[in-house]
Design a protein around this motif. Structure first.
Motif, PDB file in Angstrom:
ATOM      1  N   THR A  84       0.868  -1.351   0.005  1.00  0.00           N
ATOM      2  CA  THR A  84       0.054  -0.151  -0.099  1.00  0.00           C
ATOM      3  C   THR A  84       1.112   1.163  -0.067  1.00  0.00           C
ATOM      4  O   THR A  84       2.023   1.184   0.362  1.00  0.00           O
ATOM      5  CB  THR A  84      -0.843  -0.059   1.155  1.00  0.00           C
ATOM      6  N   LEU A  85       0.376   2.209  -0.699  1.00  0.00           N
ATOM      7  CA  LEU A  85       1.164   3.642  -0.631  1.00  0.00           C
ATOM      8  C   LEU A  85       0.234   4.391   0.312  1.00  0.00           C
ATOM      9  O   LEU A  85      -0.954   4.723   0.296  1.00  0.00           O
ATOM     10  CB  LEU A  85       1.058   4.328  -1.848  1.00  0.00           C
ATOM     11  N   ASP A 113      -9.785   6.790  -4.992  1.00  0.00           N
ATOM     12  CA  ASP A 113      -8.728   6.772  -3.953  1.00  0.00           C
ATOM     13  C   ASP A 113      -8.729   8.155  -3.126  1.00  0.00           C
ATOM     14  O   ASP A 113      -8.362   7.888  -2.045  1.00  0.00           O
ATOM     15  CB  ASP A 113      -7.473   6.244  -4.690  1.00  0.00           C
ATOM     16  N   ARG A 114      -8.673   9.200  -3.831  1.00  0.00           N
ATOM     17  CA  ARG A 114      -8.764  10.422  -3.173  1.00  0.00           C
ATOM     18  C   ARG A 114      -9.645  10.837  -2.539  1.00  0.00           C
ATOM     19  O   ARG A 114      -9.542  11.116  -1.128  1.00  0.00           O
ATOM     20  CB  ARG A 114      -8.727  11.531  -4.367  1.00  0.00           C
ATOM     21  N   ARG A 115     -10.890  10.515  -2.677  1.00  0.00           N
ATOM     22  CA  ARG A 115     -12.435  10.370  -1.649  1.00  0.00           C
ATOM     23  C   ARG A 115     -12.089   9.574  -0.548  1.00  0.00           C
ATOM     24  O   ARG A 115     -12.436  10.010   0.639  1.00  0.00           O
ATOM     25  CB  ARG A 115     -13.297  10.011  -2.387  1.00  0.00           C
ATOM     26  N   ARG A 126      -3.666  13.190  12.642  1.00  0.00           N
ATOM     27  CA  ARG A 126      -2.550  13.740  11.583  1.00  0.00           C
ATOM     28  C   ARG A 126      -1.429  12.845  11.637  1.00  0.00           C
ATOM     29  O   ARG A 126      -0.476  12.662  10.645  1.00  0.00           O
ATOM     30  CB  ARG A 126      -2.134  15.046  11.653  1.00  0.00           C
ATOM     31  N   PHE A 127      -1.030  12.218  12.621  1.00  0.00           N
ATOM     32  CA  PHE A 127       0.429  11.465  12.986  1.00  0.00           C
ATOM     33  C   PHE A 127      -0.048  10.021  12.533  1.00  0.00           C
ATOM     34  O   PHE A 127       0.915   9.236  12.538  1.00  0.00           O
ATOM     35  CB  PHE A 127       0.974  11.565  14.257  1.00  0.00           C
ATOM     36  N   GLU A 128      -1.180   9.690  11.885  1.00  0.00           N
ATOM     37  CA  GLU A 128      -1.516   8.187  11.682  1.00  0.00           C
ATOM     38  C   GLU A 128      -1.308   8.138  10.061  1.00  0.00           C
ATOM     39  O   GLU A 128      -1.834   9.145   9.200  1.00  0.00           O
ATOM     40  CB  GLU A 128      -3.072   7.771  11.963  1.00  0.00           C
ATOM     41  N   SER A 129      -1.014   7.176   9.542  1.00  0.00           N
ATOM     42  CA  SER A 129      -0.642   6.794   8.103  1.00  0.00           C
ATOM     43  C   SER A 129      -1.771   6.410   7.649  1.00  0.00           C
ATOM     44  O   SER A 129      -2.651   5.708   8.105  1.00  0.00           O
ATOM     45  CB  SER A 129       0.480   5.950   7.837  1.00  0.00           C
ATOM     46  N   VAL A 130      -2.239   6.923   6.361  1.00  0.00           N
ATOM     47  CA  VAL A 130      -3.381   6.855   5.674  1.00  0.00           C
ATOM     48  C   VAL A 130      -3.234   6.263   4.300  1.00  0.00           C
ATOM     49  O   VAL A 130      -2.373   6.886   3.606  1.00  0.00           O
ATOM     50  CB  VAL A 130      -4.494   7.869   5.797  1.00  0.00           C
ATOM     51  N   PRO A 131      -3.757   5.115   3.952  1.00  0.00           N
ATOM     52  CA  PRO A 131      -3.542   4.584   2.414  1.00  0.00           C
ATOM     53  C   PRO A 131      -4.197   5.807   1.465  1.00  0.00           C
ATOM     54  O   PRO A 131      -5.427   6.023   1.592  1.00  0.00           O
ATOM     55  CB  PRO A 131      -4.015   3.280   2.421  1.00  0.00           C
ATOM     56  N   ILE A 132      -3.295   5.984   0.438  1.00  0.00           N
ATOM     57  CA  ILE A 132      -3.858   6.750  -0.936  1.00  0.00           C
ATOM     58  C   ILE A 132      -4.199   5.690  -1.801  1.00  0.00           C
ATOM     59  O   ILE A 132      -4.927   5.945  -2.724  1.00  0.00           O
ATOM     60  CB  ILE A 132      -2.932   7.801  -1.166  1.00  0.00           C
ATOM     61  N   ARG A 133      -3.322   4.322  -1.829  1.00  0.00           N
ATOM     62  CA  ARG A 133      -3.467   3.549  -2.748  1.00  0.00           C
ATOM     63  C   ARG A 133      -3.112   2.187  -2.402  1.00  0.00           C
ATOM     64  O   ARG A 133      -2.439   1.991  -1.426  1.00  0.00           O
ATOM     65  CB  ARG A 133      -2.689   3.625  -4.042  1.00  0.00           C
ATOM     66  N   THR A 134      -3.882   1.172  -2.574  1.00  0.00           N
ATOM     67  CA  THR A 134      -3.783  -0.259  -1.848  1.00  0.00           C
ATOM     68  C   THR A 134      -3.402  -1.102  -3.093  1.00  0.00           C
ATOM     69  O   THR A 134      -3.968  -0.864  -4.452  1.00  0.00           O
ATOM     70  CB  THR A 134      -4.812  -0.617  -1.332  1.00  0.00           C
ATOM     71  N   LYS A 135      -2.674  -2.250  -2.776  1.00  0.00           N
ATOM     72  CA  LYS A 135      -2.543  -3.396  -3.704  1.00  0.00           C
ATOM     73  C   LYS A 135      -1.746  -2.727  -4.892  1.00  0.00           C
ATOM     74  O   LYS A 135      -2.195  -3.054  -6.374  1.00  0.00           O
ATOM     75  CB  LYS A 135      -3.846  -3.957  -4.245  1.00  0.00           C
ATOM     76  N   LEU A 136      -0.793  -2.084  -4.647  1.00  0.00           N
ATOM     77  CA  LEU A 136       0.198  -1.795  -5.876  1.00  0.00           C
ATOM     78  C   LEU A 136       0.741  -3.056  -6.613  1.00  0.00           C
ATOM     79  O   LEU A 136       0.949  -3.949  -5.814  1.00  0.00           O
ATOM     80  CB  LEU A 136       1.259  -0.810  -5.071  1.00  0.00           C
ATOM     81  N   THR A 137       1.041  -2.601  -7.693  1.00  0.00           N
ATOM     82  CA  THR A 137       1.745  -3.883  -8.596  1.00  0.00           C
ATOM     83  C   THR A 137       3.199  -3.563  -8.261  1.00  0.00           C
ATOM     84  O   THR A 137       3.692  -2.757  -7.722  1.00  0.00           O
ATOM     85  CB  THR A 137       1.449  -3.353 -10.060  1.00  0.00           C
TER      86      THR A 137
END
Length: 663
Positions: A84-85, A113-115, A126-137
């Motif tokens: 994941t990104l 993905d943005r929504r 704000r200090f927690e990571s949030v996925p912008i894209r999952t299942k990257l190739t």
């Protein structure tokens, strides 16, 4: 002389200042030495530990979530690893939208993905990571890694994702997991310290179905690893680790092939079916239609899919087997009959003349149109489904006696199944009405309200789970169990496979002769009654009762005409059944919403369930199509072998489980 005195005086002052300065210096050195002793001796261990803590970071290792299997070992919920990104808003320099725009030049980022990112970021901190894209190739991971220096606060992480290989099949009973929201995080603050520690690093939790009910069994035990870090917080080397313990495996009593068969037979229609083993309370099928794909929720469902599911008039997110309540219609009659025998209100041979209607006060309650069935005893009243017989019986018993006799069967109360959110339904009584309404005139029970209760109408409203449980209790002679979906919980560490204990309730004191009479009467329904055509040619003996329940009230003096009504206003089709008659091993209840007469839509589904479980048969394509459309009776053509029918999502073909006697 004066000058010598002044000189002596000055020398004395100088010596005093020198002594004072020396004492001050000694004091400072003493304080410094004391401080050094305090730090190096007294607080040595504490400060050494703090220094070590600054040098060493303890990172939680999230455990693999436990598997969910059906009774034959078919995997219903599993995990897979993917990249994941993720963006940590607090570490991003500049506007996040600008960063996302730049990222979109490196990896594919869609509007959805943005929504999703915005929604998850708003819910989190704000200090927690949030996925912008999952299942990257792999190619996308390589492209981002090469340009990682451009994106502070953005990183690729390897994550475990939940997967439901069967897709929509069994979605209401399996449930799904989703990202922990703020309300759930707040609720976790009330957990004990040990449990909170076990969820450090965990970002997903069970939200529905078995995933929610057995969350702590499936979650496992969180591990940790100690990393040596640089002054900038980057990991230098691993010093040690304690591996995570995967969650336990749930083995269900459900036969997923049977589940898939029933869901296919419903087609696009709405309804529910619950099948139970009367000997132990194990649930063999737990169907709610329409279904949904739980895989949509794992990453965080997008707006379009959520709106489609949430706003659909068919309510696919409603678990109709657990939370859908329906008037039972004529399927209620066998329970009225056993209550009459138990209380002595009627004997099996009591004759009631069914002239087609029953008058009470100024109201006429109709039965079978303008013609009646003539003289009927208890057996014939069930076989031919006489309304007049049960109108008069309800009047003789009264609402409170009916409630007292039928509530122990499970009507009007939770069955205790291992799922959250079960509704109680309504088995009315005078006390219930006083609690349910506020105005005095509404709280009063009127004698005329009792009449329609005898045929499963009026205030009566039950779930298919309650109706199946009650049927199981009746045909088994009073044996009662809390229905169970989970059969075993396998410990992945010890490899032990303890069977989940069945909670047996006190049996009902039903007389064997009374039960035999009711069971034979229900068998007569399949031989000369309303479901004769459906069970024609069956090589086993089965019993059942059709039911037709009003979805909306009909005006006074009006006649029901399905052709003139909107589809969602038409009667519901119900059927309760059990097999084999001589030693019941399956009991079920099924409703097909707005499908009309019980023998038209519901009973054909029950027949094919029994053919699958008792004969290992599967409807051929022609028969399946007719059943979906509510146009089938007995199975047509040559049935298929169930074990040879491919089901999408099954890891391997497995034969139907033989239903063995309970130990």
């Amino acid at each position: 002389m004066t000058e010598l005195k002044n000189l002596e005086h000055e020398l004395d002052r100088f010596r005093g200042r020198l002594v004072a300065a020396a004492l001050f210096v000694l004091l400072c050195f003493g304080l410094l030495a004391a401080r050094l002793v305090w730090l190096q001796v007294v607080r040595h261990e504490d400060l050494a530990q703090q220094a070590e803590d600054n040098r060493i970071a303890v990172v939680p290792i999230v455990p693999n979530r436990g598997l969910i299997l059906d009774r034959n070992g078919v995997v219903l919920a599993t995990n897979y690893s993917a990249y994941t990104l993720e963006i940590t808003p607090a570490r991003v320099s500049g506007e996040i939208e600008s960063v996302i725009d730049d990222l979109a030049q490196v990896v594919d980022i869609q509007t959805r993905d943005r929504r999703r990112f915005k929604r998850l970021a708003d819910e989190g901190k704000r200090f927690e990571s949030v996925p912008i894209r999952t299942k990257l190739t792999d190619e996308e991971v390589a492209r981002f890694t090469a340009q990682r220096f451009r994106f502070p606060g953005v990183e690729v992480r390897a994550r475990l994702f939940r997967q439901y290989p069967m897709g929509e099949v069994g979605s209401h009973l399996i449930g799904y997991i989703g990202r922990i929201n703020q309300a759930e995080k707040k609720a976790m603050e009330d957990w004990d310290d040990e449990l909170q520690a076990n969820y450090r690093g965990t970002e997903h939790i069970g939200k529905l179905g078995l995933e929610q009910r057995y969350e702590r069994e499936l979650h496992g035990a969180t591990g940790f690893e100690e990393l040596e870090t640089s002054a900038g917080g980057r990991a230098v080397r691993r010093l040690g680790s304690h591996p995570a313990t995967p969650g336990n495996t749930l083995v269900l009593s459900i036969d997923i092939r049977l589940q898939a068969l029933v869901e296919q037979m419903f087609g696009d229609r709405r309804g529910a079916l619950v099948a139970i083993d009367p000997r132990n309370g194990e649930v063999l099928a737990f169907v709610s239609k329409p279904t949904f794909d739980p895989n949509l929720f794992v990453d965080g469902i997008d707006v379009e899919n959520w709106r489609e599911l949430n706003e659909s008039v068919d309510k696919p997110l409603l678990n109709r087997a657990l939370r859908g309540t329906y008037p039972p219609g004529s399927t209620f009659k066998p329970f009225m009959a056993i209550a009459a025998l138990t209380t002595g209100k009627r004997s099996a041979g009591t004759i009631v003349n069914d002239a087609g209607s029953y008058a009470f006060g100024n109201h006429v309650f109709r039965s079978h149109g303008d013609h009646g069935l003539g003289p009927v005893d208890m057996t014939r009243s069930i076989v031919k489904s006489s309304n007049v017989y049960y109108y008069s019986l309800a009047n003789e018993m009264g609402v409170d006696l009916m409630h007292a006799q039928l509530e122990p069967f499970g009507f009007g109360r939770r069955t205790g199944i291992d799922l959250d959110g079960e509704l109680t339904g309504v088995l009315p009584s005078t006390e219930w009405k006083r609690r349910a309404y506020k105005k005095p005139e509404q709280q009063r029970w009127y004698a005329g309200e009792t009449i329609s209760l005898g045929i499963g109408q009026g205030y009566n409203n039950f779930t298919m789970l309650q109706l199946a449980t009650a049927t199981s209790t009746l045909v088994s002679g009073g044996l009662r169990f809390e229905p169970r979906l989970v059969r075993e919980i396998r410990d992945v560490v010890t490899n032990e496979q303890p069977v989940v204990p069945r909670k047996a309730l006190d049996p009902l004191p039903l007389q064997a002769s009374h039960v035999a009479l009711i069971n034979q009467a229900m068998h007569g329904v399949t031989r000369e009654g309303t479901s004769t055509r459906i069970f024609m040619g069956a090589p086993y003996a089965t019993g059942g009762k059709t039911g037709t329940a009003q979805a909306v009230s009909i005006g006074k003096g009006e006649r029901y005409n399905a052709a003139r009504m909107e589809e969602r206003q038409r009667d519901h089709s119900l059927y309760i059944a059990f097999a084999p008659v001589e030693a019941p091993s399956i009991a079920l209840a099924v409703v097909v919403e707005n499908a009309g007469f019980g023998a038209t839509a519901a009973a054909p589904i029950a027949r094919r369930v029994f053919d699958y479980l008792l004969l290992g048969q599967w409807p051929n394509e022609q028969d399946m199509a007719a059943t979906r459309q509510g146009q089938s009776v007995a199975p047509m053509g040559t049935p298929l072998r169930a074990a040879e029918v491919p089901i999408a999502g099954l890891a391997a073909s497995a034969p139907p489980a033989e239903i063995k006697a309970a130990p």
